[in-house]
Write a protein that holds these residues in place. Structure first.
Motif, short mmCIF file in Angstrom:
data_model
loop_
_atom_site.label_atom_id
_atom_site.label_comp_id
_atom_site.label_asym_id
_atom_site.label_seq_id
_atom_site.Cartn_x
_atom_site.Cartn_y
_atom_site.Cartn_z
N GLY A 149 0.91 -1.21 -0.10
CA GLY A 149 0.05 -0.06 -0.02
C GLY A 149 0.82 1.13 -0.01
N GLN A 150 0.45 2.14 0.70
CA GLN A 150 1.25 3.38 0.73
C GLN A 150 2.24 3.35 1.72
N ALA A 151 3.66 3.64 1.70
CA ALA A 151 4.60 3.69 2.49
C ALA A 151 4.89 2.30 3.13
N PRO A 152 4.91 1.18 2.72
CA PRO A 152 4.90 -0.20 3.51
C PRO A 152 6.25 0.03 4.40
N LEU A 153 5.97 -0.91 5.58
CA LEU A 153 7.22 -0.97 6.39
C LEU A 153 7.93 -2.35 5.89
N ARG A 154 9.49 -2.00 6.27
CA ARG A 154 10.06 -3.53 6.03
C ARG A 154 9.50 -4.55 7.23
N PRO A 176 -4.80 -0.24 13.53
CA PRO A 176 -5.85 0.31 13.00
C PRO A 176 -5.40 1.06 11.69
N CYS A 177 -4.15 1.09 11.34
CA CYS A 177 -3.78 1.83 10.07
C CYS A 177 -3.03 0.78 9.21
N CYS A 178 -3.44 -0.40 8.93
CA CYS A 178 -2.54 -1.65 8.66
C CYS A 178 -2.07 -1.50 7.34
N GLY A 179 -2.28 -0.58 6.39
CA GLY A 179 -1.77 -0.64 4.72
C GLY A 179 -1.62 -2.07 4.53
N SER A 180 -0.57 -2.53 4.06
CA SER A 180 -0.51 -3.87 3.34
C SER A 180 -0.29 -5.06 4.39
N GLY A 181 -0.54 -4.53 5.71
CA GLY A 181 -0.87 -5.65 6.96
C GLY A 181 0.91 -6.09 7.50
N THR A 182 1.73 -5.42 7.46
CA THR A 182 2.82 -5.89 7.69
C THR A 182 3.14 -6.41 9.13
N PHE A 183 2.48 -5.30 10.18
CA PHE A 183 2.57 -5.93 11.58
C PHE A 183 2.01 -6.98 11.81
N SER A 226 -6.84 -3.28 10.50
CA SER A 226 -7.88 -2.64 9.74
C SER A 226 -7.11 -1.09 8.99
N ASP A 227 -7.80 -0.64 8.01
CA ASP A 227 -7.27 0.57 7.24
C ASP A 227 -8.61 1.29 6.40
N ARG A 228 -8.53 2.46 6.19
CA ARG A 228 -9.88 3.02 5.76
C ARG A 228 -9.62 2.91 4.32
N SER A 229 -8.59 2.38 3.66
CA SER A 229 -8.20 2.36 2.13
C SER A 229 -8.69 0.74 1.94
N SER A 253 -12.22 3.09 9.07
CA SER A 253 -11.53 4.36 9.69
C SER A 253 -11.05 3.99 11.09
N ALA A 254 -9.89 4.66 11.60
CA ALA A 254 -9.47 4.33 12.77
C ALA A 254 -10.46 4.60 14.10
N ARG A 255 -11.17 5.47 13.90
CA ARG A 255 -12.20 6.14 14.83
C ARG A 255 -13.17 4.83 15.24
N ALA A 268 0.77 0.85 15.41
CA ALA A 268 0.57 1.86 14.20
C ALA A 268 1.59 2.38 13.68
N ASN A 269 1.62 2.28 12.35
CA ASN A 269 2.60 3.18 11.42
C ASN A 269 1.53 4.16 10.68
N PRO A 270 1.16 5.20 11.58
CA PRO A 270 0.19 6.27 11.01
C PRO A 270 0.53 6.99 9.87
N PRO A 271 -0.21 7.57 9.11
CA PRO A 271 0.20 8.17 7.76
C PRO A 271 1.19 9.58 8.03
N TYR A 272 1.92 9.80 7.27
CA TYR A 272 2.88 10.95 7.52
C TYR A 272 3.33 11.58 6.12
N ASP A 284 -5.69 12.21 15.31
CA ASP A 284 -6.81 12.61 16.41
C ASP A 284 -7.50 11.32 16.43
N GLU A 285 -7.82 10.67 15.43
CA GLU A 285 -8.57 9.29 15.57
C GLU A 285 -7.89 8.39 16.55
N LEU A 286 -6.63 8.28 16.17
CA LEU A 286 -5.79 7.48 17.02
C LEU A 286 -5.76 7.96 18.58
C1 LIG Z 1 2.07 4.62 6.25
S1 LIG Z 1 0.68 3.71 5.73
C2 LIG Z 1 0.69 2.17 6.78
C3 LIG Z 1 1.58 1.02 6.08
C4 LIG Z 1 1.76 -0.08 6.84
N1 LIG Z 1 2.56 -0.06 8.13
C5 LIG Z 1 2.55 -1.18 5.90
O1 LIG Z 1 3.51 -1.78 6.33
O2 LIG Z 1 1.87 -1.35 4.70
C6 LIG Z 1 -0.79 4.49 6.76
C7 LIG Z 1 -1.75 3.91 6.48
O3 LIG Z 1 -2.88 4.52 7.11
C8 LIG Z 1 -4.09 4.66 6.68
N2 LIG Z 1 -4.92 5.56 7.05
C9 LIG Z 1 -4.88 7.03 6.84
N3 LIG Z 1 -5.93 7.65 7.49
C10 LIG Z 1 -6.56 6.83 8.05
C11 LIG Z 1 -7.60 6.86 9.12
N4 LIG Z 1 -8.24 7.94 9.55
N5 LIG Z 1 -8.03 5.34 9.53
C12 LIG Z 1 -7.71 4.53 9.25
N6 LIG Z 1 -6.56 4.41 8.21
C13 LIG Z 1 -5.90 5.44 7.81
C14 LIG Z 1 -3.56 4.75 4.97
O4 LIG Z 1 -4.65 4.30 4.13
C15 LIG Z 1 -2.46 3.86 5.12
O5 LIG Z 1 -2.60 2.54 4.58
#
Ligand SMILES: C[S@@+](CC[C@H](N)C(=O)[O-])C[C@H]1O[C@@H](n2cnc3c(N)ncnc32)[C@H](O)[C@@H]1O
Length: 337
Positions: A149-154, A176-183, A226-229, A253-255, A268-272, A284-286
């Motif tokens: 997904g977006q910015a996956p972690l190693r 709650p921001c799992c992206g491609s599910g790495t953790f 979970s992830d909102r995407s 969504s995280a909330r 979580a590895n929240p977006p940045y 804020d949701e976290l």
């Molecule tokens: C940096 S990426 C996480 C990458 C993940 N650790 C991986 O290895 O693939 C951040 C993720 O947070 C999600 N995200 C952004 N805002 C969110 C929200 N309000 N609630 C849930 N997920 C959210 C994005 O869709 C994105 O997948």
């Protein structure tokens, strides 16, 4: 049976203790922590398959004083290279008279049989260390993540973060921001007692005997991502399937996330980076989760900047400085509220 060789498992600076603890858990002996890794005795194939937090496993084959090219040639010629097929030298040098890494690589390349196995040559204070790379591709490449997904972690960083947060199989885990599910997938592989490297091959298989690495005991564990995407969750599902693990993944969504147990670890590895408005919402949701349904949970959050971390509304008990994708980040360990 002859003793297994002394190896050197590498890791990012500062994480040697985490790697040493993992080696100890797998029963590897003769361990000695050094900057950037841990020496230990063992089978390279077993180490490559089992270690979740190591970057590479190297086999030291020579260590000698080298102040000029004659010393270098003499030291490298003393090694029996025949077991390893051919090598490609990769040289680093600091505070040494042999400082021209290109010239050192050329000289070694002319001397040794050429091939695909990387040979790390490190010159430091005129001491030369030659180490065979037993891993091949970096160990974060587990063989299951073909979708990101977006910015996956190693995967290795995810395993290191889980270890720093004290997570172990059996402890409920929510991302709650799992992206491609790495953790979640890394944790699921550990909870299932599977070897992180079981789906890929390693450079040492060209010259090390093949051996079975037994499966460990499975520990029932709540693992929820979970992830909102929608696209991210679809990628995470495919990755989990390829990794051969069952995990609970939802689009949310995280909330909206509910706590599946009274205690556990929220990771979580929240977006940045981009779109300030979206970032503030996610953080804020976290913060609301940590003050609300997850108040009894410990949390481990990867944070790129203090401004965002303030939105979590909990003070960290520990802060680790890590690197993620070339950026400095802080891992914040937040105790239950
Ligand atoms: C940096 S990426 C996480 C990458 C993940 N650790 C991986 O290895 O693939 C951040 C993720 O947070 C999600 N995200 C952004 N805002 C969110 C929200 N309000 N609630 C849930 N997920 C959210 C994005 O869709 C994105 O997948």
């Amino acid at each position: 049976m002859s003793k297994p060789p002394i190896l050197f498992a590498t890791c990012p600076p500062g994480l040697e203790g985490v790697l040493d603890a993992e080696l100890a858990r797998h029963g590897f002996r003769s361990r000695e922590i050094k900057p950037g890794g841990v020496h230990f005795r063992g089978s390279p194939l077993r180490a490559n398959r089992l270690l979740a937090t190591a970057s590479r496993v190297l086999l030291p084959v020579a260590r000698f004083k080298a102040t000029d090219f004659d010393d270098l040639v003499a030291g490298a010629s003393a090694v029996d290279w025949s077991p390893y097929g051919g090598v490609t030298p990769k040289v680093s040098a600091a505070r040494s008279r042999l400082f021209h890494t290109g010239a050192v690589a050329e000289r070694l390349g002319a001397l040794l049989p050429a091939g695909d196995t990387a040979l790390y040559c490190r010159l430091m204070h005129d001491r030369c260390t030659l180490q065979i790379d037993t891993s091949g591709e970096h160990l974060h490449k587990r063989g299951w993540r073909t979708e990101t997904g977006q910015a996956p972690l190693r995967e290795t960083l995810a395993a290191q973060i889980l270890a720093l947060a004290g997570w172990e199989p059996g402890v409920p885990l929510v991302d709650p921001c799992c992206g491609s599910g790495t953790f979640i997938i890394e944790a699921a592989v550990q909870a299932a007692g599977l070897a992180p490297g079981r789906l890929r091959s390693f450079a040492c298989e060209r010259w090390w005997r093949s051996e079975l690495v037994p499966t460990g005991d499975a520990v029932p564990t709540i693992l929820r991502g979970s992830d909102r995407s929608k696209a991210a969750v679809a990628a995470a599902r495919h990755n989990a399937e390829r990794a051969g693990v069952a995990v609970d993944l939802q689009v949310a969504s995280a909330r909206q996330v509910e706590a599946p147990a009274p205690t556990g670890l929220l990771v979580a590895n929240p977006p940045y980076g981009r779109r300030a408005e979206d970032l503030a919402t996610a953080w804020d949701e976290l913060g609301a989760l940590l003050a609300g349904p997850f108040a009894g949970w410990k949390a481990a959050i990867l944070s790129p900047e203090r401004g965002l971390a303030r939105r979590l509304r909990r003070e960290p008990e520990t802060r680790y400085h890590l690197r993620n994708g070339g950026l400095n980040v802080d891992l914040l360990i937040l105790p239950p509220a």
